[in-house]
Design an enzyme around this catalytic site. Structure first.
Site, PDB file in Angstrom:
ATOM      1  N   ARG A  23     -29.279  64.072 -65.649  1.00 23.92           N
ATOM      2  CA  ARG A  23     -30.327  64.457 -64.689  1.00 23.92           C
ATOM      3  C   ARG A  23     -30.879  65.849 -64.938  1.00 23.92           C
ATOM      4  O   ARG A  23     -31.951  66.197 -64.468  1.00 23.92           O
ATOM      5  CB  ARG A  23     -29.769  64.409 -63.264  1.00 23.92           C
ATOM      6  CG  ARG A  23     -29.262  63.048 -62.843  1.00 23.92           C
ATOM      7  CD  ARG A  23     -28.499  63.134 -61.537  1.00 23.92           C
ATOM      8  NE  ARG A  23     -27.344  64.026 -61.707  1.00 23.92           N
ATOM      9  CZ  ARG A  23     -26.781  64.735 -60.737  1.00 23.92           C
ATOM     10  NH1 ARG A  23     -27.251  64.676 -59.520  1.00 23.92           N
ATOM     11  NH2 ARG A  23     -25.741  65.505 -60.987  1.00 23.92           N
ATOM     12  N   ASP A  48     -35.930  91.886 -56.562  1.00 24.43           N
ATOM     13  CA  ASP A  48     -36.126  91.004 -57.710  1.00 24.43           C
ATOM     14  C   ASP A  48     -37.556  91.159 -58.196  1.00 24.43           C
ATOM     15  O   ASP A  48     -38.491  91.216 -57.382  1.00 24.43           O
ATOM     16  CB  ASP A  48     -35.900  89.535 -57.330  1.00 24.43           C
ATOM     17  CG  ASP A  48     -34.437  89.178 -57.177  1.00 24.43           C
ATOM     18  OD1 ASP A  48     -33.580  90.059 -57.344  1.00 24.43           O
ATOM     19  OD2 ASP A  48     -34.160  88.009 -56.892  1.00 24.43           O
ATOM     20  N   HIS A  62     -38.772 101.241 -70.407  1.00 25.24           N
ATOM     21  CA  HIS A  62     -38.958 101.792 -69.069  1.00 25.24           C
ATOM     22  C   HIS A  62     -37.632 102.085 -68.373  1.00 25.24           C
ATOM     23  O   HIS A  62     -36.622 101.452 -68.667  1.00 25.24           O
ATOM     24  CB  HIS A  62     -39.724 100.803 -68.184  1.00 25.24           C
ATOM     25  CG  HIS A  62     -41.044 100.387 -68.729  1.00 25.24           C
ATOM     26  ND1 HIS A  62     -41.487  99.091 -68.673  1.00 25.24           N
ATOM     27  CD2 HIS A  62     -42.016 101.085 -69.357  1.00 25.24           C
ATOM     28  CE1 HIS A  62     -42.683  99.011 -69.220  1.00 25.24           C
ATOM     29  NE2 HIS A  62     -43.026 100.203 -69.649  1.00 25.24           N
ATOM     30  N   LYS A  72     -30.054  96.911 -63.779  1.00 23.06           N
ATOM     31  CA  LYS A  72     -30.800  95.651 -63.774  1.00 23.06           C
ATOM     32  C   LYS A  72     -29.930  94.527 -64.307  1.00 23.06           C
ATOM     33  O   LYS A  72     -29.108  94.728 -65.199  1.00 23.06           O
ATOM     34  CB  LYS A  72     -32.043  95.762 -64.661  1.00 23.06           C
ATOM     35  CG  LYS A  72     -33.026  96.814 -64.220  1.00 23.06           C
ATOM     36  CD  LYS A  72     -34.148  96.961 -65.239  1.00 23.06           C
ATOM     37  CE  LYS A  72     -35.077  98.090 -64.848  1.00 23.06           C
ATOM     38  NZ  LYS A  72     -36.035  98.375 -65.912  1.00 23.06           N
ATOM     39  N   TYR A 132     -35.836  89.994 -63.336  1.00 20.09           N
ATOM     40  CA  TYR A 132     -34.825  91.040 -63.283  1.00 20.09           C
ATOM     41  C   TYR A 132     -34.524  91.449 -61.857  1.00 20.09           C
ATOM     42  O   TYR A 132     -35.403  91.623 -61.043  1.00 20.09           O
ATOM     43  CB  TYR A 132     -35.147  92.243 -64.161  1.00 20.09           C
ATOM     44  CG  TYR A 132     -36.535  92.803 -64.126  1.00 20.09           C
ATOM     45  CD1 TYR A 132     -36.790  94.033 -63.549  1.00 20.09           C
ATOM     46  CD2 TYR A 132     -37.596  92.123 -64.723  1.00 20.09           C
ATOM     47  CE1 TYR A 132     -38.068  94.577 -63.561  1.00 20.09           C
ATOM     48  CE2 TYR A 132     -38.863  92.657 -64.740  1.00 20.09           C
ATOM     49  CZ  TYR A 132     -39.099  93.878 -64.143  1.00 20.09           C
ATOM     50  OH  TYR A 132     -40.369  94.404 -64.139  1.00 20.09           O
ATOM     51  N   LYS A 169     -50.719 102.128 -70.847  1.00 19.87           N
ATOM     52  CA  LYS A 169     -49.713 103.006 -70.234  1.00 19.87           C
ATOM     53  C   LYS A 169     -48.519 103.194 -71.169  1.00 19.87           C
ATOM     54  O   LYS A 169     -48.042 104.308 -71.370  1.00 19.87           O
ATOM     55  CB  LYS A 169     -49.277 102.400 -68.901  1.00 19.87           C
ATOM     56  CG  LYS A 169     -48.170 103.132 -68.195  1.00 19.87           C
ATOM     57  CD  LYS A 169     -47.839 102.423 -66.894  1.00 19.87           C
ATOM     58  CE  LYS A 169     -46.362 102.359 -66.717  1.00 19.87           C
ATOM     59  NZ  LYS A 169     -45.940 101.617 -65.544  1.00 19.87           N
ATOM     60  N   ASP A 170     -48.034 102.104 -71.765  1.00 24.90           N
ATOM     61  CA  ASP A 170     -46.872 102.185 -72.651  1.00 24.90           C
ATOM     62  C   ASP A 170     -47.198 102.898 -73.960  1.00 24.90           C
ATOM     63  O   ASP A 170     -46.316 103.507 -74.567  1.00 24.90           O
ATOM     64  CB  ASP A 170     -46.303 100.795 -72.933  1.00 24.90           C
ATOM     65  CG  ASP A 170     -45.526 100.237 -71.748  1.00 24.90           C
ATOM     66  OD1 ASP A 170     -45.353 100.954 -70.740  1.00 24.90           O
ATOM     67  OD2 ASP A 170     -45.093  99.075 -71.835  1.00 24.90           O
TER      68      ASP A 170
END
Length: 182
Positions: A23, A48, A62, A72, A132, A169-170
């Site tokens: 199943r 979360d 980050h 995390k 996360y 941004k990164d």
């Protein structure tokens, strides 16, 4: 639930016990009591987060600093990612070292990333949903990060440069050597 060491102090791989039959499958994705018993670490998560990304996306590296630092517990709901954690805790025996692992919807592995690490992932499948759990609430003013292609860290994201998709941004993040204490 099985716990494995990653080679980075306090960063752990969690293998859930999966029950499968014709199943489908069932597994307990998190149990605070078992987590604390097996690791000696707090399993109190308060937020979360979930992201959806397409192939080639690299998110990270980050973290949050100071009183808003976060541990995390990360996993993949669909697709596959290369998950990367870098120990940024001064004085740690694994400071400046990184660990990577493929997380996907098939292996259902999770990684516990303690406070004081920077974290990121790259999407290896057509799309991926990433989940996360965090042990502290997000605070925008406390965001810190490290550029994904830092030459000292030398992380192989498993994505050809021509296919890499990084946020503006990164792209502005600084090298690991300039990271302020988390």
């Amino acid at each position: 639930m099985e716990i494995e060491q990653t080679g980075l102090k306090d960063c752990l791989i969690i293998k859930p016990r999966i029950f499968e039959d014709p199943r489908g499958y069932f597994f307990e994705s998190f149990n605070q009591n078992i987590f604390e018993e097996k690791t000696g670490l707090s399993g109190r998560f308060v937020q979360d987060n979930q992201s959806y990304s397409s192939y080639g996306v690299i998110r990270g590296l980050h973290a949050q600093a100071g009183e808003f630092a976060q541990a995390k517990l990360v996993s993949v709901i669909s697709g596959e990612v290369l998950d990367v954690a870098v120990d940024a805790r001064p004085g740690s025996p694994t400071y400046g070292k990184h660990f990577s692992i493929k997380l996907n919807a098939v292996n259902k592995l999770q990684v516990y990333i303690p406070r004081g690490f920077v974290h990121g992932f790259s999407v290896l499948s057509k799309t991926a949903e990433f989940l996360y759990k965090c042990d502290n609430f997000f605070n925008k003013a406390s965001e810190v990060g490290v550029i994904y292609n830092d030459s000292d860290l030398n992380i192989d994201w498993l994505i050809p440069e021509k296919d890499q998709a990084i946020s503006d941004k990164d792209l502005l993040l600084k090298p690991f050597s300039e990271l302020q204490h988390i």
